[in-house]
Design a protein around this motif. Structure first.
Motif, PDB file in Angstrom:
ATOM      1  N   LYS A 191      75.767  -4.857  -2.210  1.00 51.35           N
ATOM      2  CA  LYS A 191      76.261  -3.591  -3.023  1.00 51.35           C
ATOM      3  C   LYS A 191      77.932  -3.730  -2.992  1.00 51.35           C
ATOM      4  CE  LYS A 191      76.465   1.293  -2.106  1.00 51.35           C
ATOM      5  NZ  LYS A 191      76.196   2.512  -1.045  1.00 51.35           N
ATOM      6  N   PRO A 192      78.521  -3.519  -4.280  1.00 48.55           N
ATOM      7  CA  PRO A 192      79.591  -3.654  -4.602  1.00 48.55           C
ATOM      8  C   PRO A 192      80.590  -2.870  -3.603  1.00 48.55           C
ATOM      9  CG  PRO A 192      78.774  -2.666  -6.463  1.00 48.55           C
ATOM     10  CD  PRO A 192      77.876  -2.904  -5.627  1.00 48.55           C
ATOM     11  N   PRO A 193      81.785  -3.059  -3.200  1.00 50.12           N
ATOM     12  CA  PRO A 193      82.731  -2.194  -2.458  1.00 50.12           C
ATOM     13  C   PRO A 193      83.278  -1.493  -3.711  1.00 50.12           C
ATOM     14  CG  PRO A 193      83.569  -4.313  -2.801  1.00 50.12           C
ATOM     15  CD  PRO A 193      82.500  -4.574  -3.407  1.00 50.12           C
ATOM     16  N   SER A 194      84.333  -0.463  -3.438  1.00 48.29           N
ATOM     17  CA  SER A 194      85.217   0.105  -4.547  1.00 48.29           C
ATOM     18  C   SER A 194      85.770  -0.586  -5.279  1.00 48.29           C
ATOM     19  CB  SER A 194      86.158   1.181  -3.589  1.00 48.29           C
ATOM     20  OG  SER A 194      85.185   2.153  -2.665  1.00 48.29           O
ATOM     21  N   ALA A 195      86.536  -1.814  -4.693  1.00 50.34           N
ATOM     22  CA  ALA A 195      87.105  -2.760  -5.562  1.00 50.34           C
ATOM     23  C   ALA A 195      87.543  -4.086  -4.726  1.00 50.34           C
ATOM     24  CB  ALA A 195      88.645  -2.252  -5.833  1.00 50.34           C
ATOM     25  N   PHE A 196      87.776  -5.025  -5.621  1.00 50.06           N
ATOM     26  CA  PHE A 196      88.131  -6.402  -4.855  1.00 50.06           C
ATOM     27  C   PHE A 196      89.453  -6.798  -4.925  1.00 50.06           C
ATOM     28  CE2 PHE A 196      83.390  -7.056  -5.489  1.00 50.06           C
ATOM     29  CZ  PHE A 196      83.268  -7.948  -4.173  1.00 50.06           C
ATOM     30  N   LEU A 197      90.293  -7.308  -3.948  1.00 48.15           N
ATOM     31  CA  LEU A 197      91.472  -8.176  -4.452  1.00 48.15           C
ATOM     32  C   LEU A 197      91.080  -9.736  -4.059  1.00 48.15           C
ATOM     33  CD1 LEU A 197      93.580  -6.095  -1.587  1.00 48.15           C
ATOM     34  CD2 LEU A 197      94.076  -6.131  -4.352  1.00 48.15           C
ATOM     35  N   TRP A 198      91.703 -10.365  -5.037  1.00 48.55           N
ATOM     36  CA  TRP A 198      91.309 -11.784  -5.100  1.00 48.55           C
ATOM     37  C   TRP A 198      92.791 -12.513  -5.095  1.00 48.55           C
ATOM     38  CZ3 TRP A 198      86.064 -11.550  -5.561  1.00 48.55           C
ATOM     39  CH2 TRP A 198      85.435 -12.901  -5.327  1.00 48.55           C
ATOM     40  N   ASN A 199      92.937 -13.247  -4.072  1.00 41.24           N
ATOM     41  CA  ASN A 199      94.150 -14.206  -3.859  1.00 41.24           C
ATOM     42  C   ASN A 199      94.392 -15.353  -4.803  1.00 41.24           C
ATOM     43  OD1 ASN A 199      96.484 -14.901  -2.690  1.00 41.24           O
ATOM     44  ND2 ASN A 199      95.823 -15.737  -0.872  1.00 41.24           N
ATOM     45  N   THR A 200      94.224 -14.932  -6.036  1.00 45.01           N
ATOM     46  CA  THR A 200      94.351 -15.931  -7.386  1.00 45.01           C
ATOM     47  C   THR A 200      95.446 -15.450  -8.315  1.00 45.01           C
ATOM     48  OG1 THR A 200      93.220 -17.479  -8.467  1.00 45.01           O
ATOM     49  CG2 THR A 200      92.482 -15.517  -8.279  1.00 45.01           C
TER      50      THR A 200
END
Length: 456
Positions: A208-217
């Motif tokens: 189940k996806p979260p509200s959003a993702f942060l990706w360190n890239t």
């Protein structure tokens, strides 16, 4: 304090007690605090951060009942125990904040957002139970996501792991058709029992996806991986790397750094030194470590070698090496227990970085324009190695044999191929600097992320 209209914000962050996860989360916490948000940093007892290094942040210890020497059957059992033990205290803390809001005046009420890494999955579950938005910070490469996400499908199709006679696991060079240029041998969990593999993947890859993702890239570096992630989850994905350069912070290292190595580097010629560090978790056997030592000695290049206590199985430091070899190595190199890595990589004497290819180390090397010698061990490291050597072409994969090591070091530091790698590394370095500068993709993504929080 960040306010939007009359709303105030309390961001509750938590990261697993692994160096490669905790450091980016602390960098993110420092950045968000600089934007006026109130920050609570929840952390396990194991490898706890030092609050004195992060003024302005509130720290919340979570009782994990773990120890650095605890005996676990595997990564999956460790993660499950960590999450099961940390969840009650974390949930209790959030309930206390929510309950305190009931009697607070309108100007004192805080909106709560939970930000966690994918290994602390209990935090997302608690947030959902309490009706709070949650955001996941991913500290691995974007290219690793499709590689791990496809494994259940490959298992179902009988394509993974690739087995030979007597069910022997093969080190298969064949490329996974859906994941070019990733080979079957680059996939994680290659020698892990199938049931354990599926259980671990189900834990760390959220359904189940979260509200959003942060990706360190960065957008320019991994466009295909980021597109795959966005198509898969259909939620905002903010590429914000490299987090270690977005704002000045104190050291986030779990280990005491031996800064004397910097004065040693000061005495070396420009781009002459190979820096060797295999990260904070890897374990290497005596045979491989001895081959590494001979390769370093025979290369006739200056070296700075981090031999973390416990790195070599069964030994405290490097006492397993023959005395004559140690004496030979001391003539041209330095061995330390831990080094200030970002400072080392930024030093003009360093011409190559022999690494396990953890994502933090990879980003740090990219930012300094240093080519890499790649010796991956597990999980995302093999995928990172493949991209470094085959796609970005700023690294060479190492075989742990003294002759191969000697050739690889010379190739990177003094060969024509090394010059070409160095030039490509500098080109990537320049793009990274643009990405984090005003108007760059990572800078804009961070600003958009702040706006996103305020819109929740």
């Amino acid at each position: 304090m960040a306010e939007h209209g009359r709303r105030r914000w309390r961001l509750v962050l938590t990261a697993s007690p692994l160096q490669g996860h905790m450091s980016p989360m602390l960098h993110l916490a420092t950045f968000l605090h600089s934007k006026g948000f109130s920050i609570t940093m929840a952390h396990s007892d194991l490898n706890r951060p030092d609050p004195l290094n992060h003024p302005g942040l509130t720290f919340l210890p979570l009782r994990d009942n773990l120890s650095a020497t605890a005996d676990f059957a595997g990564a999956g059992q460790f993660l499950q125990t960590l999450n099961d033990n940390c969840r009650p205290h974390f949930q209790h803390h959030l309930v206390q904040i929510i309950d305190s809001q009931k009697e607070a005046s309108a100007s004192e009420k805080e909106s709560i957002v939970v930000i966690h890494d994918n290994l602390m999955f209990f935090a997302g579950s608690v947030a959902a139970d309490l009706g709070l938005p949650s955001i996941i910070l991913r500290t691995s490469s974007a290219s690793f996501f499709p590689a791990i996400n496809i494994i259940p499908q490959l298992l179902e199709q009988g394509r993974f792991p690739v087995q030979g006679p007597n069910n022997q696991i093969l080190d298969n060079e064949e490329i996974v058709s859906e994941l070019h240029p990733i080979r079957y041998k680059d996939l994680p969990f290659l020698c892990t029992p199938i049931e354990q593999t599926l259980k671990t993947i189900n834990m760390i890859i959220t359904k189940k996806p979260p509200s959003a993702f942060l990706w360190n890239t960065f957008e320019f570096l991994e466009p295909t991986g980021l597109t795959h992630i966005r198509d898969h989850y259909q939620v905002p994905v903010f590429s914000v790397g490299p987090l270690h350069k977005i704002i000045p912070t104190h050291s986030t290292s779990f280990h005491k750094e031996d800064t004397s190595c910097i004065s040693w580097l000061d005495k070396q010629a420009p781009r002459s030194v190979v820096y060797v560090s295999l990260g904070s978790l890897a374990n290497v056997d005596e045979k491989i470590s001895t081959e590494m030592a001979w390769g370093l000695a025979n290369s006739n290049q200056p070296f700075l070698w981090v031999v973390r206590p416990g790195l070599v199985k069964g030994f405290e430091w490097f006492e397993f090496l023959p005395e004559d070899l140690v004496n030979q190595m001391k003539m041209r190199g330095l061995i330390v227990k831990w080094a200030p890595q970002k400072e080392v990589l930024a030093h003009s004497a360093v011409g190559g970085f022999w690494s396990h290819c953890g994502w933090n180390s990879t980003l740090e090397s990219m930012f300094e324009g240093v080519p890499m010698l790649c010796q991956p061990f597990e999980l995302d490291q093999k995928v990172n190695c493949r991209y470094l050597s085959d796609v970005w072409k700023i690294g060479v994969e190492i075989v742990a044999e003294r002759g191969e090591i000697e050739d690889a070091i010379r190739k990177v530091l003094v060969g024509k191929e090394g010059e070409e790698m160095k030039q490509r590394a500098i080109e990537i370095q320049e793009k990274v600097k643009v990405a984090i500068s005003h108007g760059g993709s990572s800078h804009n993504s961070l600003e958009a992320f702040v706006d996103y929080i305020l819109s929740l």
